[in-house]
Design a protein around this motif. Structure first.
Motif, PDB file in Angstrom:
ATOM      1  N   SER A  30       0.824  -1.213   0.000  1.00 15.46           N
ATOM      2  CA  SER A  30       0.000   0.000   0.000  1.00 15.46           C
ATOM      3  C   SER A  30       0.860   1.266   0.000  1.00 15.46           C
ATOM      4  O   SER A  30       1.771   1.408   0.830  1.00 15.46           O
ATOM      5  CB  SER A  30      -0.893  -0.030   1.237  1.00 15.46           C
ATOM      6  N   SER A  31       0.581   2.181  -0.929  1.00  8.50           N
ATOM      7  CA  SER A  31       1.317   3.455  -0.946  1.00  8.50           C
ATOM      8  C   SER A  31       0.817   4.294   0.224  1.00  8.50           C
ATOM      9  O   SER A  31      -0.380   4.530   0.337  1.00  8.50           O
ATOM     10  CB  SER A  31       1.031   4.249  -2.218  1.00  8.50           C
ATOM     11  N   ARG A  32       1.720   4.727   1.049  1.00  4.22           N
ATOM     12  CA  ARG A  32       1.330   5.538   2.199  1.00  4.22           C
ATOM     13  C   ARG A  32       1.609   7.017   1.931  1.00  4.22           C
ATOM     14  O   ARG A  32       1.921   7.781   2.832  1.00  4.22           O
ATOM     15  CB  ARG A  32       2.047   5.053   3.481  1.00  4.22           C
ATOM     16  N   PHE A  33       1.489   7.415   0.693  1.00  2.69           N
ATOM     17  CA  PHE A  33       1.648   8.811   0.293  1.00  2.69           C
ATOM     18  C   PHE A  33       0.969   8.956  -1.070  1.00  2.69           C
ATOM     19  O   PHE A  33       0.710   7.960  -1.763  1.00  2.69           O
ATOM     20  CB  PHE A  33       3.143   9.192   0.182  1.00  2.69           C
ATOM     21  N   GLY A  34       0.673  10.190  -1.439  1.00  2.93           N
ATOM     22  CA  GLY A  34       0.102  10.426  -2.765  1.00  2.93           C
ATOM     23  C   GLY A  34       1.209  10.923  -3.682  1.00  2.93           C
ATOM     24  O   GLY A  34       2.204  11.482  -3.210  1.00  2.93           O
TER      25      GLY A  34
END
Ligand code: ATP
Length: 551
Positions: A134-138
């Motif tokens: 999961s990407s924990r930033f945009g």
């Protein structure tokens, strides 16, 4: 599940996550097929149609020439995967290698752009309950094209890294991948680092900092002056290259200064010691991440004189509604509201243009406008963000109940705001386009101020790890403004600003929307659960808009 993973819905491409690699779905031959098709729109729906359409718009210099590919969807729906596919597509079809004299240099640029992915994912992604990567930033990646529409560089802008994860993770979730890669699956990250110019010496500095943070996480506090954990404290100090006594003091003692009087030292409570330890981990990790993004940009960004158009890829976190929601969810959902508004405006415009071109009579469809919700959040001077900032600027202890009263007094006229009368926790509920979300107020002010004790910054500035020293060298520990006033740049101010810049870019480009859908919540391969698919579509897609097409 029939092996059809893409379909069009109006001007949006819907991408269904197969949850397993599908042979030949993204092969070089398939790329070529879409790239060479006389009318790609007439081919089978595919992410490469979106990619090719955007590319041809740039080639045809159709105004606005610059393009934005907006990829959205809930966690685990396939946004990162889709963004990677798009990047690979451009790195292939817009490859400049064959045209340039120095083959070597050019091959490196496409490779370097792609190599930014494993690094960003190693430092910014983690295994969560909803997605093992999961990407924990945009992120917004701008692919830079020269006059001949060849890829000559790229730049990355990131948003709201979930830095709290470095200090603690929800049950059954993990820290950022890089902390585990230090043990295994390390090669890809290191190889990418080497390609981007992060040499062995710099890597050494980075890994020492990461190891120092791991040791810091082992430090616990028993009584304010207890020395029972000297091992971890020593290990941490040695890896961060700071004096151990000072590290210890920083975590345990608050320095109070009033004007020019000499400093007072006040021992921290055990709880405060832990808050300081976590704060140290968060500030170091966030700064390291920012440094990496800057380094990557320096390595892949083309000289301004060499590129003239761009295709931007936006991969942002989807709408979030958990049992407990706080400032992070408010910011994420606010970003989604902004994008939703942009999407609806673009969708209706495209729809009207289609009707006109087909000579159809049409009348305005009534649609759910989310401006009220946006006013509630971003309104100036009265909106949740403004009031929150005001509260944070007052130099007093935060009081959640008091803030809730203020919100009710100022914002009860806004139809998007409500309160659950039976809830004992201070909260407020916002009716977002995708559903109602209740936000806890407790802790929200602290998160918004995100204070870093000046002692910690002083300590990091003394580090003999050159990288760690560099990360904090220019930072003003007390955040003094020009007239000696404390400048509090709050989390929501920073986020709102960066989002406004992003929206300006989006408004100046031709957008293309891809909505990724998770066909089942357990991430099972090739499994399509109709009910879950519908839930995802309703919350995610805002069927109000789509229903105007009566499909
Ligand atoms: N097109 C695809 N083909 C095969 N597998 C896929 C595809 N898209 C996604 N996946 C699988 O689903 C997983 C989740 O996808 P991804 O990480 O892209 O989700 P996301 O929307 O970016 O989630 P988050 O918001 O949590 O970052 C991937 O790790 C991959 O295993």
């Amino acid at each position: 599940m029939a092996k059809v993973f893409y379909t069009h819905a109006g001007c949006t491409l819907v991408a269904l996550n197969p949850f397993q690699p599908v042979p030949d779905l993204y092969s070089l031959d398939v790329m070529k097929e879409y790239h060479c098709a006389p009318q790609p729109q007439e081919s089978k729906p595919h992410i490469f149609i979106v990619a090719e359409e955007a590319y041809r718009n740039v080639q045809g210099q159709v105004e606005p020439v610059n393009q934005s590919l907006v990829v959205s969807g809930e966690s685990g729906a396939g946004k990162t995967w889709t963004s990677r596919c798009l990047m690979k597509y451009y790195a292939t079809v817009a490859a400049s290698s064959s045209l340039m004299k120095s083959q070597d240099t050019v091959e490196r640029i496409e490779k370097r752009v792609l190599d930014s992915n494993p690094i960003m994912e190693a430092f910014g992604n983690a295994c969560t309950l909803r997605n093992s990567n999961s990407s924990r930033f945009g992120k917004y990646i701008q692919l830079q094209l020269n006059r001949s529409q060849l890829l000559v560089g790229a730049s990355v802008q990131t948003y709201l890294l979930e830095k709290t994860r470095v200090a603690g993770q929800p049950a059954n979730e993990r820290n950022f991948h890089i902390f585990y890669q230090a043990k295994d699956c390390f090669d890809e990250t290191v190889e990418a680092m080497v390609h981007l110019g992060i040499n062995a010496e710099k890597q050494g500095h980075i890994f020492r900092i990461l190891a120092g943070l791991l040791q810091l996480g082992n430090v616990t506090f028993c009584s304010a002056m207890d020395e029972s954990q000297p091992y971890f404290m020593h290990r941490c100090a040695s890896l961060l290259c700071v004096p151990v006594e000072e590290l210890q003091t920083c975590l345990r003692v608050r320095t109070l200064r009033a004007g020019k009087q000499s400093a007072l030292f006040k021992p921290c409570s055990l709880a405060d010691c832990s808050v300081r330890r976590d704060c140290l981990a968060k500030v170091v990790y966030a700064q390291l991440f920012e440094w990496l993004v800057t380094f990557i940009n320096d390595s892949i960004c083309a000289d301004n004189s060499t590129w003239c158009n761009f295709i931007g890829l936006l991969d942002v976190y989807g709408f979030e509604c958990f049992q407990f929601n706080n400032l992070e969810q408010l910011c994420i959902n606010y970003a989604n509201e902004k994008l939703q508004q942009h999407f609806v405006a673009h969708y209706l415009k495209a729809q009207q243009e289609e009707y006109v071109s087909e000579g159809l009579e049409w009348s305005f469809v009534k649609y759910q406008d989310n401006q009220g919700c946006l006013d509630l959040i971003e309104g100036i001077p009265i909106g949740v963000f403004s009031l929150l900032n005001e509260e944070c600027l007052l130099n007093r202890a935060s009081d959640a109940k008091q803030f809730r009263v203020r919100l009710e007094k100022e914002l009860s006229d806004n139809g998007s705001m409500s309160w659950d009368k039976f809830s004992k926790q201070p909260h407020f509920t916002v009716a977002h386009y995708a559903g109602k979300v209740s936000y806890q107020i407790e802790g929200m002010m602290e998160k918004n101020k995100d204070p870093v004790p000046p002692e910690l910054i002083h300590l990091l500035q003394k580090s003999e790890n050159p990288l760690l020293h560099q990360l904090f060298a220019d930072r003003d520990p007390v955040g003094q403004g020009t007239r000696g006033l404390r400048q509090v740049v709050t989390v929501v101010s920073k986020f709102k600003n960066s989002l406004e810049n992003l929206m300006k870019i989006l408004h100046s480009t031709t957008p293309h929307y891809t909505r990724c859908i998770k066909p089942n919540t357990d991430c099972r391969p090739l499994t399509f659960k109709k009910e879950e698919f519908h839930t995802a579509l309703w919350t995610d897609f805002q069927l109000d808009t789509v229903s105007s097409r009566s499909w």
